[in-house]
Structure formats: structure tokens, C-alpha cells
Design an enzyme around this catalytic site. Sequence first.
Site, PDB file in Angstrom:
ATOM      1  N   ASP A   1      32.799  48.904  43.181  1.00  0.00           N
ATOM      2  CA  ASP A   1      33.492  47.687  43.626  1.00  0.00           C
ATOM      3  C   ASP A   1      33.543  47.596  45.152  1.00  0.00           C
ATOM      4  O   ASP A   1      34.585  47.355  45.739  1.00  0.00           O
ATOM      5  CB  ASP A   1      34.920  47.655  43.045  1.00  0.00           C
ATOM      6  CG  ASP A   1      34.926  47.711  41.526  1.00  0.00           C
ATOM      7  OD1 ASP A   1      34.473  48.730  40.975  1.00  0.00           O
ATOM      8  OD2 ASP A   1      35.359  46.740  40.895  1.00  0.00           O
TER       9      ASP A   1
ATOM     10  N   HIS B   1      31.461  49.881  33.697  1.00  0.00           N
ATOM     11  CA  HIS B   1      32.273  49.189  34.705  1.00  0.00           C
ATOM     12  C   HIS B   1      33.760  49.074  34.339  1.00  0.00           C
ATOM     13  O   HIS B   1      34.631  49.374  35.142  1.00  0.00           O
ATOM     14  CB  HIS B   1      31.691  47.811  35.004  1.00  0.00           C
ATOM     15  CG  HIS B   1      32.404  47.141  36.140  1.00  0.00           C
ATOM     16  ND1 HIS B   1      32.393  47.633  37.428  1.00  0.00           N
ATOM     17  CD2 HIS B   1      33.192  46.035  36.187  1.00  0.00           C
ATOM     18  CE1 HIS B   1      33.118  46.869  38.221  1.00  0.00           C
ATOM     19  NE2 HIS B   1      33.623  45.898  37.487  1.00  0.00           N
TER      20      HIS B   1
ATOM     21  N   HIS C   1      43.573  44.366  34.980  1.00  0.00           N
ATOM     22  CA  HIS C   1      42.502  44.581  34.001  1.00  0.00           C
ATOM     23  C   HIS C   1      42.923  45.505  32.855  1.00  0.00           C
ATOM     24  O   HIS C   1      42.080  46.149  32.234  1.00  0.00           O
ATOM     25  CB  HIS C   1      41.242  45.130  34.683  1.00  0.00           C
ATOM     26  CG  HIS C   1      40.730  44.246  35.778  1.00  0.00           C
ATOM     27  ND1 HIS C   1      40.460  42.913  35.588  1.00  0.00           N
ATOM     28  CD2 HIS C   1      40.466  44.509  37.075  1.00  0.00           C
ATOM     29  CE1 HIS C   1      40.037  42.392  36.734  1.00  0.00           C
ATOM     30  NE2 HIS C   1      40.045  43.328  37.643  1.00  0.00           N
TER      31      HIS C   1
ATOM     32  N   VAL D   1      38.928  48.275  38.354  1.00  0.00           N
ATOM     33  CA  VAL D   1      40.302  48.273  38.833  1.00  0.00           C
ATOM     34  C   VAL D   1      40.290  48.816  40.261  1.00  0.00           C
ATOM     35  O   VAL D   1      39.786  49.904  40.501  1.00  0.00           O
ATOM     36  CB  VAL D   1      41.198  49.147  37.934  1.00  0.00           C
ATOM     37  CG1 VAL D   1      42.632  49.131  38.450  1.00  0.00           C
ATOM     38  CG2 VAL D   1      41.134  48.649  36.501  1.00  0.00           C
ATOM     39  N   HIS D   2      40.858  48.056  41.173  1.00  0.00           N
ATOM     40  CA  HIS D   2      40.700  48.379  42.603  1.00  0.00           C
ATOM     41  C   HIS D   2      41.736  49.380  43.090  1.00  0.00           C
ATOM     42  O   HIS D   2      42.541  49.126  43.984  1.00  0.00           O
ATOM     43  CB  HIS D   2      40.736  47.093  43.440  1.00  0.00           C
ATOM     44  CG  HIS D   2      39.672  46.121  43.011  1.00  0.00           C
ATOM     45  ND1 HIS D   2      39.718  44.797  43.279  1.00  0.00           N
ATOM     46  CD2 HIS D   2      38.524  46.328  42.306  1.00  0.00           C
ATOM     47  CE1 HIS D   2      38.648  44.200  42.764  1.00  0.00           C
ATOM     48  NE2 HIS D   2      37.920  45.110  42.162  1.00  0.00           N
TER      49      HIS D   2
HETATM   50 FE   LIG Z   1      34.904  44.332  38.226  1.00  0.00          FE
END
Ligand SMILES: [Fe+2]
Length: 471
Positions: A169, A319, A329, A357-358
Site C-alpha cells: 500500500d 491483499h 476493512h 489495512v494502513h
Molecule cells: Fe487495499
Amino acid sequence: MSSRQIKMGVIQFVFLFGFLWLNIVSLCSGGITSKYVRKQASVDIPKQVFSSPPGHNAPEQVHITQGDHAGKSLIISWVTPVEKHNNFLIYWEAEGEHKHKHRVHSVTTTYQYYNYRSGYIHHATLKRLQYDTKYFYEIGIGNVKRQFSFTTPPEVGPDVPYTFGIMGDLGQTYDSNQTFHHYLSNPIGQAVLFVGDLSYADDHPFHDNEKWDTWGRFIEKSAAYQPWIWTAGNHELDFAPEIGEHVPFKPYMHRYHVPYKASESTSPLWYSIKRASAYIIVLSSYSAYGKYTPQYSWLEKEFPKVNRSETPWLIVLLHSPWYNSNGYHYMEGESMRVMFESWFVKNKVDLVLAGHVHSYERTERISNVMYNITNGLSTPVKDPSAPVYVTIGDGGNIEGIADRFTQPQPSYSAFREASFGHAILEIKNRTHAHYAWHRNHDNQAMEADSLWLYNRYWYPKEEKSTGADMV
Ligand SMILES: [Fe+2]
């Protein structure tokens, strides 16, 4: 008081009453006013910072990836922005007797996306390379000639050490730049396992595909010199029927070629490679995986092909994470988990790497394969045959940090942190690998979570998750 003043007073009262009423309703209805808003949004680096190299039609956006199943082949990709020619490259061994220069022609493609037309995208496959050998390669001629190098992996074998970088990401913000440069400054990474969501072009009006070009220029400093192993994320879909773009993954599949046919896959979105002592399976969270689908059928046949005496380390890239204790998410990976988790446990997958997920999270070895819809056993349990799941969608893209962890922290979650960073996986031999996650800490890369991983096939002992720095 004039009638006009009375009228205004009534209007003000109605307005004020209405405002208060709306607030009372929203307070009483528990969270309905809260929209999905990411905080601390990161800022994209302006496009002009990632300018093209000088000279007419100079080759740019150079990136390499493994070109076959066992690492004797390499795909080199680049873009010539104006003309198709020159559509070849020259390569040669850096040392040794065979300084003979080889010429390889590319397969060239272009595409149109809404009001954008791509440059000429070249993919050249170098075959029958020597293992563990440094090569130089040159693209372009005359004053736009550019030279790069790469080193092939050692021959596949059970105790061959190898070090992977791990990122996901990434995007192209100032935070992405920190993550990328922290990885670059760590000299031990030999190849990158990239877990999807590359350029984030689709976060811009009409999926501004110039952002795919700037991203290609951004990562060139690493990706032209060592292979990046690609996984497709949701930001690769570029599915936008509202602007007439109906073909999913169009820009991604034109730009990033992978050796999917070498593992008898029928799609570049899922495939496998062997590299040193690792067997890497790449899956697509955004392609069908239900029973009888191409991806399901491929994976069913794929697991029996893995020979742990040849490649002890079995790693899966996908992913959308299966185990994620973040509000962002949450549960999106659940349907794929239901389909495939029992295969992962049966085949003793060592490590599953996901993005999406960031933030960062690592699990204990747990599984949830007992659940059968009627027995009620829906809690993950400790399982020595299960993988460690890592969520590392923390490259630093434009959407910002995912900082809504569920409380309390579930027992399966060993370490989690809402920061940006990258990880390094150092495979030492068939039994031991050292894993470390490095957060972006005040412009420095700081090791914040680490663990000695024990191979599930050769040394299935319980790992001690003591490396976590809970700062
Ligand atoms: Fe994504």
C-alpha cells in the site's frame, strides 16, 4: 416590533429548533453521524518531482521481476514515452569469462484509459541466466542510454539464505517516500515482496493514469535493480464504468507482467515462484476464489507441488487480510479465509503477508478451521500448523493511517501499531528465519517488532514473541 422583525424571529426560531433537533437525533442514534473518514491524510508528492529522465524518448519506469518458476529468468519492464523504438535491451555478465553482450527485444504494449494514452510499455524476458550472478543491462541508445544492474538469486535449495523486503500500500506521498528510502537504506534486502496497492492513481479524478507513470519513476531506484514480486490490490482494479472503463486491472496488467504461466496459472493475478529456499504463492483477493473457479482450482493443484525438502519456506502473499483487528476493512478477507484457511493449515504455510489495512499487525499462530456453521466453534485457537499472519499495508499512501483498532486487543493479535513502515525477512536456513518490522520513526527506520520464525515443516516449535517493542 415590526411584522418583518416578527417574521425574522420566527424563521430564526424554526432554524435553531431544527438544528437542535437534528443534533439530538444524531446523538441518540449512536454513531450514525460518524462517516468513514481517514485521519492524518498523507500528501502526495507533486507529479513534477517525479520527472522523466532527460533526452528524447528516454526509457523510464524501469522495473524487474522474476521471469520463470525457479529464478533463472527475469522480466525487465520499462516505458518509452513517445516512440516505440528502441524496443530492445542489452545485457551482460558483470564479471567472469562471459562478457558477451546479449540483445533481447521486448514485447510492447500500450493502452488507453479514459482521456489518457500510455507510452510504449516494454517487457523483455531474459532467459537461461546463471544463478547468483551479477549482470548489467542497458536500455536506450545514444544520449538516452541508461544502465542498471541486478543479481540473480542463488540456486533453489533447502538451506539457501535469502533476504526479502516487505512493503504494501505504498502510494506516492511524503510518507511513502520515507518508507521507500528506509527500505533502500537497508542494504540486506535482495528482493521485495509487495502485497498490493501500488500507485493509488484511482484516488485522483478519472483515475489519473499519469500517477501510474510517476509511481513507476518513484520506485525505479529499487525496482530496476532488484525484483519486486507483485500482488494485485483493490487499487489495481481501476474498474470505473462511469467513465467507460469496464476492464478490471487494465493499467496494472499492462504495466506489471509476472511469470504466471510458469506455474500453470491462467491469470497474472495468481501465480507462484520459487526463490532460494522460499516457495511464494501470490493470490488475488479481487478475483473469484469460490469452488470451481480458476483461482480455486489452481491453488488446489498448487499446494501438492510444494516440496519442503527443496523449498522449506512456504509464504503466501495476498491483499485483504484474513486476521485484522482494525476497524478499517474489518472482515473483508473473511470469505477468502473460509475458502482457503484449512488448506493453509494442512500444508503448514509459514507466513501470510497481506496489506490493505494502513497500519501494522502480526498474529500468533492461530486457526479457525473448526467452524462448520452448526457447531458454534467460531473462535480462533492456537494452532502450531497455522501461519503467522502479517498485515503490512502501512506504506504511507494518500489515504492516511488506519488507527481504529478494536478494543480489547483480541488474543490472536500479537502486535499491532498504527504507523507506517516496512519489514525484512531474513531466511537463514531450513529451520530459522528472522523477521523484523521497522516503523518510520521521526525520519528513522526503527525496528519495532521482531521475531525468530521457526519453519513449520522442519522445526515446528513455538516461537517466542518477545521482540515486540511496545513504545
Ligand atoms: Fe487495499
